[in-house]
Scaffold this active site. Structure first.
Site, mmCIF file in Angstrom:
data_model
loop_
_atom_site.group_PDB
_atom_site.id
_atom_site.type_symbol
_atom_site.label_atom_id
_atom_site.label_comp_id
_atom_site.label_asym_id
_atom_site.label_seq_id
_atom_site.Cartn_x
_atom_site.Cartn_y
_atom_site.Cartn_z
ATOM 1 C CE LYS A 172 -2.065 3.022 1.932
ATOM 2 N NZ LYS A 172 -1.812 4.427 1.511
ATOM 3 C CD GLU A 247 12.298 3.116 9.776
ATOM 4 O OE1 GLU A 247 12.066 4.187 10.368
ATOM 5 O OE2 GLU A 247 12.918 3.028 8.710
ATOM 6 C CB CYS A 281 12.747 7.934 9.212
ATOM 7 S SG CYS A 281 13.732 6.728 8.355
ATOM 8 C CD GLU A 377 9.705 12.115 11.961
ATOM 9 O OE1 GLU A 377 8.584 11.602 11.956
ATOM 10 O OE2 GLU A 377 10.734 11.500 11.619
HETATM 11 P P1 NAD Z 1 1.438 8.719 7.713
HETATM 12 O O1 NAD Z 1 2.017 7.955 8.825
HETATM 13 O O2 NAD Z 1 0.026 9.226 7.841
HETATM 14 O O3 NAD Z 1 1.469 7.863 6.347
HETATM 15 C C1 NAD Z 1 2.352 6.819 6.061
HETATM 16 C C2 NAD Z 1 1.602 5.682 5.388
HETATM 17 O O4 NAD Z 1 0.600 5.193 6.267
HETATM 18 C C3 NAD Z 1 0.870 6.054 4.105
HETATM 19 O O5 NAD Z 1 0.916 4.963 3.200
HETATM 20 C C4 NAD Z 1 -0.564 6.254 4.574
HETATM 21 O O6 NAD Z 1 -1.510 6.058 3.559
HETATM 22 C C5 NAD Z 1 -0.677 5.186 5.624
HETATM 23 N N1 NAD Z 1 -1.699 5.421 6.648
HETATM 24 C C6 NAD Z 1 -2.170 6.615 7.112
HETATM 25 N N2 NAD Z 1 -3.118 6.418 8.046
HETATM 26 C C7 NAD Z 1 -3.257 5.078 8.184
HETATM 27 C C8 NAD Z 1 -4.068 4.257 9.014
HETATM 28 N N3 NAD Z 1 -4.938 4.762 9.885
HETATM 29 N N4 NAD Z 1 -3.924 2.913 8.911
HETATM 30 C C9 NAD Z 1 -3.042 2.366 8.060
HETATM 31 N N5 NAD Z 1 -2.252 3.099 7.235
HETATM 32 C C10 NAD Z 1 -2.364 4.441 7.304
HETATM 33 O O7 NAD Z 1 2.378 9.925 7.402
HETATM 34 P P2 NAD Z 1 1.998 11.367 6.800
HETATM 35 O O8 NAD Z 1 0.714 11.918 7.351
HETATM 36 O O9 NAD Z 1 2.080 11.251 5.349
HETATM 37 O O10 NAD Z 1 3.187 12.205 7.402
HETATM 38 C C11 NAD Z 1 3.038 12.698 8.706
HETATM 39 C C12 NAD Z 1 4.330 12.680 9.465
HETATM 40 O O11 NAD Z 1 4.759 11.334 9.554
HETATM 41 C C13 NAD Z 1 5.498 13.373 8.795
HETATM 42 O O12 NAD Z 1 5.488 14.736 9.063
HETATM 43 C C14 NAD Z 1 6.642 12.694 9.446
HETATM 44 O O13 NAD Z 1 6.885 13.263 10.694
HETATM 45 C C15 NAD Z 1 6.142 11.285 9.643
HETATM 46 N N6 NAD Z 1 6.657 10.377 8.588
HETATM 47 C C16 NAD Z 1 7.669 9.563 8.937
HETATM 48 C C17 NAD Z 1 8.201 8.726 7.980
HETATM 49 C C18 NAD Z 1 9.332 7.811 8.323
HETATM 50 O O14 NAD Z 1 10.041 7.395 7.417
HETATM 51 N N7 NAD Z 1 9.513 7.439 9.562
HETATM 52 C C19 NAD Z 1 7.698 8.723 6.689
HETATM 53 C C20 NAD Z 1 6.623 9.551 6.367
HETATM 54 C C21 NAD Z 1 6.113 10.376 7.337
#
Ligand code: NAD
Length: 473
Positions: A172, A247, A281, A377
């Protein structure tokens, strides 16, 4: 979407827009998978697992197929890099480097596919002999939920070990960056992965993502993303006690000791936070510098920030592209503004132009440890620079956030380097290097940076169960 080897639309026929973050233009419309589509994707992966479509191939044949995925990625490297840059915003040079790493990840795990085995023990109990051994078996159907910062690489970190372990999967991708994931799905098919073994489900997090994490026929979730969503996934996974690897976020310190090679540390500290516009990250988002060098380091990093070539990812020579989305740009600007409201100083940056989701690389000082900009973060090109007086403060200062993903220490003193490396609670510590990773070495988080490890043999383990078998002789 790729489900059961077929390219399908969502049941609802709905789509969502995918943007070029450098121009804000819509570049694609992608199927918006919802619960009915989740059901199809999981059923397809379940059928492929239960029918042993993948497992009945000889391990050496599975290894060859995974290797072939790497070959196909390399054959399409330039086009992959271009698509990644266009959809994510990263400079084309970084995207090309990323694609090369993706091929390496598939080759590394291709090598593992025919080397998975258990161990044996000769036992005696109640005067009787037993032959005992362990079997390593794939966990089953894995949901692989990836973020938008390195879309193709994060997908590879999960698909490659899942396939090597013998799992079937549903990838996904993030809603911001689904394009290279869809193409990777096609290459998996072209390489000879049987239908249904790799499915690519596009959709929104709270619909497709949440649907997968709550689905009773999914056995394992491997997730990279925010700590907040990681916690939601733990709850969603409780129904059938899915195995989880998470992660999550980081607030990683770059620690510069008084005896460090300052000329080397300054560009490295800048790169640690401005690379991929800080959307990493393990980004070095807290810069802890010995008081003696603080002004020099802040000036040096600010000078680099002011001179970075910021621009469209596909423009040759671009060193930093836009953030991935309007939402992310607002979030990052919100953290800068909150720091300023709380009394921090912006030494350079903090601005954003009218078009494209750009933010100028930003250095903040005059910070207190309890400020949001120091604790949370930000996931953008914003570094919080803070002085310290004494090496004995470092462990407490470096560990003073909820996170524990990565860190680096800069020093010429071997003993101090290893002492600080031990004292920092983080899954990855660099000595005179920040953020280096390699597919052969595990990565993951202490504290609220996650559960489990990816990459290396540990990354394979995360897709395997262990069964003990006792045979009475
Ligand atoms: P997010 O955690 O919402 O999204 C990451 C993934 O999770 C996407 O594929 C998204 O569709 C999915 N997702 C979102 N809600 C979900 C749920 N309820 N159940 C299952 N999957 C779900 O991240 P974001 O909103 O795009 O970014 C927000 C913050 O997250 C960023 O500002 C950053 O701080 C952090 N982030 C961290 C990483 C990392 O590599 N650790 C990567 C992206 C974002």
């Amino acid at each position: 979407m790729l489900i059961g080897g077929e390219w399908v639309s969502a049941h609802s026929s709905q789509t969502f827009d995918v943007f070029d973050p450098g121009t804000e233009e819509v570049i694609a419309k992608v199927a918006r998978g919802e619960i009915a589509d989740v059901d199809d994707a999981v059923a397809s992966a379940r059928q492929a697992f239960d029918s042993r479509a993948w497992l009945r191939l000889a391990p050496a044949e599975r290894s060859r197929i995974i290797w072939r995925i790497a070959d196909l990625i390399e054959q399409n490297a330039d086009a992959f890099a271009e698509l990644e840059s266009r959809n994510q915003g990263m400079p084309i040079a970084s995207a090309k480097g990323g694609v090369a790493t993706v091929a390496r990840v598939f080759r590394y795990y291709a090598g593992w596919a025919d080397k998975i085995g258990g161990r044996s023990m000769e036992l005696m109990s109640g005067g009787r002999d037993y032959h005992a051994y362990t079997l390593r078996e794939p966990i089953g159907v894995a949901a692989l939920i990836v973020p938008w910062n390195f879309p193709l690489l994060m997908a590879a970190w999960k698909i490659a070990p899942a396939l090597a372990a013998g799992c079937t999967c549903i990838l996904k991708p993030a809603e911001e960056t689904p394009l290279t994931a869809l193409w990777l799905g096609k290459l998996c098919m072209d390489a000879g992965v049987p239908a249904g073994v790799v499915n690519v489900l596009t959709g929104l997090g709270h619909e497709a993502g949440a649907g997968l994490t709550g689905h009773d026929d999914v056995d394992k979730v491997a997730f990279t993303g925010s700590t907040e969503v990681g916690k939601q996934i733990i709850h969603a996974a409780a129904g059938n006690l899915k195995k989880l690897t998470l992660e999550l976020g980081g607030k990683s310190p770059v620690v510069i000791l008084d005896d460090a090679d300052i000329e080397a540390a300054i560009p490295a500290a800048a790169n640690a936070i401005f690379s991929n516009a800080g959307q990493v990250c393990t980004a070095g988002s807290r810069l802890l510098v010995h008081r003696r060098h603080f002004d020099q380091v802040v000036e040096g990093v600010s000078g680099i920030a002011a001179n970075l070539k910021i621009g469209y990812g596909l423009e040759p020579g671009t060193q930093m592209g836009p953030l991935v989305s309007a939402k992310q740009r607002e979030r990052v600007m919100g953290y800068i503004d909150s720091g300023v409201r709380e009394g921090a100083a912006v030494r350079v940056g903090g601005t954003t132009p009218d078009t494209g989701y750009y933010i100028a690389p930003t250095v903040m000082t005059d910070l207190r440890p309890d400020m949001l900009a120091v604790q949370e973060e930000i996931f953008g090109p914003v570094v919080a620079a803070m002085p310290y007086e004494d090496i004995d403060e470092i462990a407490a200062r470096a560990n003073d956030t909820p996170y524990g993903l990565a860190a680096s220490v800069w020093t010429k003193d071997v003993q101090k380097a290893h002492r600080v490396a031990r004292a920092i609670k983080a899954g990855r510590v660099g000595i005179n290097v920040h953020g280096l990773s390699d597919v052969a070495m595990p990565t993951g988080g202490y504290k609220q940076s996650g559960w489990g490890r990816e990459l290396g043999p540990e990354g394979l383990e995360a897709f395997l169960e262990t069964k003990s078998v006792f045979a009475a002789l």
